[in-house]
Design a protein around this motif. Sequence first.
Motif, PDB file in Angstrom:
ATOM      1  N   ARG A 123       0.843  -1.212   0.000  1.00  0.00           N
ATOM      2  CA  ARG A 123       0.000   0.000   0.000  1.00  0.00           C
ATOM      3  C   ARG A 123       0.876   1.259   0.000  1.00  0.00           C
ATOM      4  N   ALA A 124       1.964   1.244   0.738  1.00  0.00           N
ATOM      5  CA  ALA A 124       2.857   2.400   0.755  1.00  0.00           C
ATOM      6  C   ALA A 124       3.506   2.598  -0.611  1.00  0.00           C
ATOM      7  N   GLN A 125       3.874   1.495  -1.241  1.00  0.00           N
ATOM      8  CA  GLN A 125       4.460   1.606  -2.569  1.00  0.00           C
ATOM      9  C   GLN A 125       3.455   2.173  -3.566  1.00  0.00           C
ATOM     10  N   MET A 126       2.194   1.802  -3.415  1.00  0.00           N
ATOM     11  CA  MET A 126       1.160   2.347  -4.302  1.00  0.00           C
ATOM     12  C   MET A 126       1.032   3.851  -4.109  1.00  0.00           C
ATOM     13  N   ALA A 127       1.092   4.290  -2.875  1.00  0.00           N
ATOM     14  CA  ALA A 127       0.996   5.730  -2.623  1.00  0.00           C
ATOM     15  C   ALA A 127       2.173   6.468  -3.255  1.00  0.00           C
ATOM     16  N   LEU A 192      -2.317  -5.730  -4.919  1.00  0.00           N
ATOM     17  CA  LEU A 192      -3.211  -5.275  -3.845  1.00  0.00           C
ATOM     18  C   LEU A 192      -4.580  -5.979  -3.921  1.00  0.00           C
ATOM     19  N   LYS A 193      -5.027  -6.282  -5.141  1.00  0.00           N
ATOM     20  CA  LYS A 193      -6.282  -7.012  -5.285  1.00  0.00           C
ATOM     21  C   LYS A 193      -6.165  -8.402  -4.687  1.00  0.00           C
ATOM     22  N   GLU A 197      -8.310  -9.857  -1.639  1.00  0.00           N
ATOM     23  CA  GLU A 197      -9.015 -11.136  -1.674  1.00  0.00           C
ATOM     24  C   GLU A 197      -8.563 -12.029  -0.518  1.00  0.00           C
ATOM     25  N   ALA A 198      -7.276 -11.991  -0.235  1.00  0.00           N
ATOM     26  CA  ALA A 198      -6.774 -12.771   0.900  1.00  0.00           C
ATOM     27  C   ALA A 198      -7.346 -12.255   2.208  1.00  0.00           C
TER      28      ALA A 198
END
Length: 399
Positions: A123-127, A192-193, A197-198
């Motif tokens: 999530r941090a990498q996505m930001a 992330l999807k 799901e996990a």
Amino acid sequence: MAADQQDRTSFLAGRFRDLTATLLSLAAVLCAGPVSAQAGKPAAPAAAAAPVKLDTVTARRGDFQLTVDAAGKLQLHKWADAYAQIAGQVKDVPVAIGDTVQADQALLEIAPAQQATKVESNRAQMARLQAELADQRAQLDFAQLQFKRQTQLKAQNATREEAFESARMNASSASARLDAITAQIRELEATLKIDEEARQKTLVKSPIAGTVVSLAARPGQILAASQLAAPLLRIADLSEMTVAARVAENDVTRLRPGMAASFTTPGYPGKRWSGKLRQVIPVPADGTGEQGKQAFYIVLFEVKNPDHELMSGMSAQVQFLVAQARDAVLLPASCLGAPDEDGLVKVNVVDAGQRVSARKVKVGLRNAQQAQILSGLAAGDKVLAGPVPDALAAPASGT
């Protein structure tokens, strides 16, 4: 001397006359009949013969039902199991056996074996990539503006060729970097999807609305990958139950789907539940029909259970209604013998004068206790229950 002889002769003659009269009187009394033991009283007349007592039953009108009886058990009709989809540790179990749950309601939570820090890192990498994408879009806009200006100047021969090529290269490079960042974001979105799901799999949800009837999980329990095939909970809809009856092979051939069925259970004396026969399992029940044993077949039908009075495992005394007749003439089956070649059965009818006559009747439905009489008898007719006494035997008459 002669006079004495004459007197003696006269005396003996008188005594002979008296004796003769007495004997005649005694003979008259003996010829008239027996005398009482008491002097002067006549003897009582002989007792009349006692009448023959007849054991009879009366034909009556009533409703007749031909049924097949069987023993059975109650079982769940609609149920579903809930499974874990990921390995990990059981974190929380907010439900217990007997609780009512709704479809898709969370039944328990599992902390996955995958570290949560990895999800946070993604999530941090996505930001970060989103920020780089915004910056790169700004650089692309600026490079494209510079290239556009250089293109105009070149058309006016007001710029050098090196400046024009540099602006074009900067615009192309900025566009390529933007595409690269966009590709990284799409790749991370897929990751992330998978993470989401996990995360969803950490919640074991109820597949149907109903009642928790079994629970095989506890907080802190470790679930390995090899345990994922075992159900953790079972949810059942208790508003309807199935009755599984064991029917003997000589009776099951008379049963058909849609036939009326009913049962009683010891837990509710005097109460009866009803349903419709749904299915006859066409193979023998386990352990029957082998090595000369009688075969039994499982017959299923459902009953409504809105108040959840009935529970799985309760025993049931089941009746399947094969046929019925209303307001029929009925007679105990013990009064009937075997039918003749015309299918008629002979009975002995007793009239008001205690006279016995044979009559042939036509029998309809019949069980071990009673039989339906189609013709030959009317309600109120009396039928001899046993054999005809020799003293009352009369010529046969038919109707």
